[in-house]
Scaffold this active site. Sequence first.
Site, PDB file in Angstrom:
ATOM      1  N   CYS A  46    -104.331  25.321  39.444  1.00 42.13           N
ATOM      2  CA  CYS A  46    -104.963  24.003  39.368  1.00 42.13           C
ATOM      3  C   CYS A  46    -103.956  22.940  38.945  1.00 42.13           C
ATOM      4  CB  CYS A  46    -106.090  24.030  38.350  1.00 42.13           C
ATOM      5  SG  CYS A  46    -107.695  23.885  39.078  1.00 42.13           S
ATOM      6  N   GLY A 336    -107.612  29.544  31.573  1.00 39.65           N
ATOM      7  CA  GLY A 336    -108.117  29.827  30.233  1.00 39.65           C
ATOM      8  C   GLY A 336    -108.039  28.629  29.324  1.00 39.65           C
ATOM      9  N   MET A 441    -112.862  22.636  33.074  1.00 39.63           N
ATOM     10  CA  MET A 441    -112.771  23.997  32.548  1.00 39.63           C
ATOM     11  C   MET A 441    -111.974  24.832  33.535  1.00 39.63           C
ATOM     12  SD  MET A 441    -115.782  26.852  31.951  1.00 39.63           S
ATOM     13  CE  MET A 441    -116.464  26.154  30.448  1.00 39.63           C
ATOM     14  N   GLU A 442    -110.967  25.539  33.038  1.00 40.17           N
ATOM     15  CA  GLU A 442    -110.227  26.480  33.881  1.00 40.17           C
ATOM     16  C   GLU A 442    -110.433  27.878  33.314  1.00 40.17           C
ATOM     17  OE1 GLU A 442    -106.695  23.907  35.802  1.00 40.17           O
ATOM     18  OE2 GLU A 442    -106.268  24.618  33.798  1.00 40.17           O
ATOM     19  N   PHE A 443    -111.430  28.571  33.870  1.00 45.35           N
ATOM     20  CA  PHE A 443    -111.772  29.895  33.340  1.00 45.35           C
ATOM     21  C   PHE A 443    -110.805  30.943  33.878  1.00 45.35           C
ATOM     22  CE2 PHE A 443    -114.191  29.483  37.318  1.00 45.35           C
ATOM     23  CZ  PHE A 443    -113.940  30.694  37.932  1.00 45.35           C
TER      24      PHE A 443
END
Length: 480
Positions: A46, A336, A441-443
């Site tokens: 991302c 994360g 949010m970057e899970f």
Amino acid sequence: MKYSLVAALLFQSTVVLGDLFPIHFRAPTAAHFLDIVRNDTFDFGCRPIAHPTDDGHFTLHALLTEEQIAHVQHEYQYASEISIHREVDKRQERATAPIGTGDRFKAGTVSPVGLGTQATGATIASIMNVAEINSATTALVNNFGVGSVTLPYKTFNGATQKAFFVGAGTDKSAYRLYLSAGVHARERGGPDNLIYWISDLVAANKANTGLKYGSKSYTAAQVKSVLAAGIVFFPLVNPDGVTYDQSSGSLWRKNRNTKSGTSGSSIGVDINRNFDFLWNFKKFFAPGEAPASTSPSSEVFAGTAAASESETKNHVSVYDSFPKLRWFMDIHSAAGDILYSWGDDENQSTSTTMNFQNSAYDGKRGPVGDTAYKEYAPAADVTAIKGVAAKTVAAMSAVGGRRYQAMQAVGLYATSGATDDYAYSRQWAKAGANKVYGFTMEFGYSTNFYPTASEFNQNILDTNAGFMDWALAAIGVGLN
Ligand SMILES: [Zn+2]
């Protein structure tokens, strides 16, 4: 100066996505990566994110071709503080979670059931295909009275897009929370995370029960409180890209618009660089900064104009339909972390005139660590968004013990035209627009876009607890 060598790579042939290998750089400080992240032909996921390690160093993850790996190894052979490491496996060859076949929701008659309303240890077997995403949301409309809005523009490949709303009745001005997913096609599980969370909320509300995600529990009263805030959700922003990614396994990121290129990586626009926030980066940013790209073959190609893409225009139309939205979250993977505004430069709260609308600062934005420009955010806003981000990552970390971090979106390197900055900028850029706090949010694990089945399920638990605490923290700060 390494930059000149890295810049030479800009003129290489286009990247073949299927031949990308996960690697990471390691260095004593995040600043050591500043030259590397300027290369807009490298795939950093991302955004380029530097992660602290347990032994006091930092890592930067990327997906590179063998040719690119050879180049950087050669280039950094004498840079003893920066090392380059291959991940142990080639991610595409692992046993990744399967994509669903058929329609488990039976043409919108069988509702999705999330993990928060099931017994501990329950799992979901596969990632939803595009038809299933549509079928799942139709089931929520049919079975739980969720509202839907057909968005005004069809995608390049002709898909009709819908956003949905739940919890605050039929008055669209009563809705305060907006979540979207599926902007980047390859970030598998994003739409699932959102749809299963909404499914949990409506089911728990109906049964008057709470929710449980790993070690995190929520009461029935908290479920009702979150719903009462009014939730708008747009679970599949990029259906053309997801359709292509699921059929090709090519780690496809952009949409499928062929206006600027008709083959290979020249197809498509990065929707998350296409929003009308400092979109024309060559004008607004310092020379040498590349927060997006004008090259169609780049993974961060910004498109031919601000909001040129149907998906972008549809995403923006949601703000106009729900004029009192206050809190926005865009769901991405894989790193994360939770990112908060701004993403174009470091924050400052002392000079109101040093802001993205002031042309006196054109050509100065972007570089991290300098004093020529920092983006204005009121101090009270910064306190609020940092607090909400901290509570969100605390919840995600508490679920199962993996570590998430909260950080300002600019991180190592600036972005332009992103969903979260656009959200926060509207209050100044558009007359009459409500203030919207923007988050990303970057899970999941770094550059792990195709999770295993186990990771897919862990991601659902982690994100769903994150959404709960994000919403609860937002309610705590205020909805009006
Ligand atoms: Zn993304």
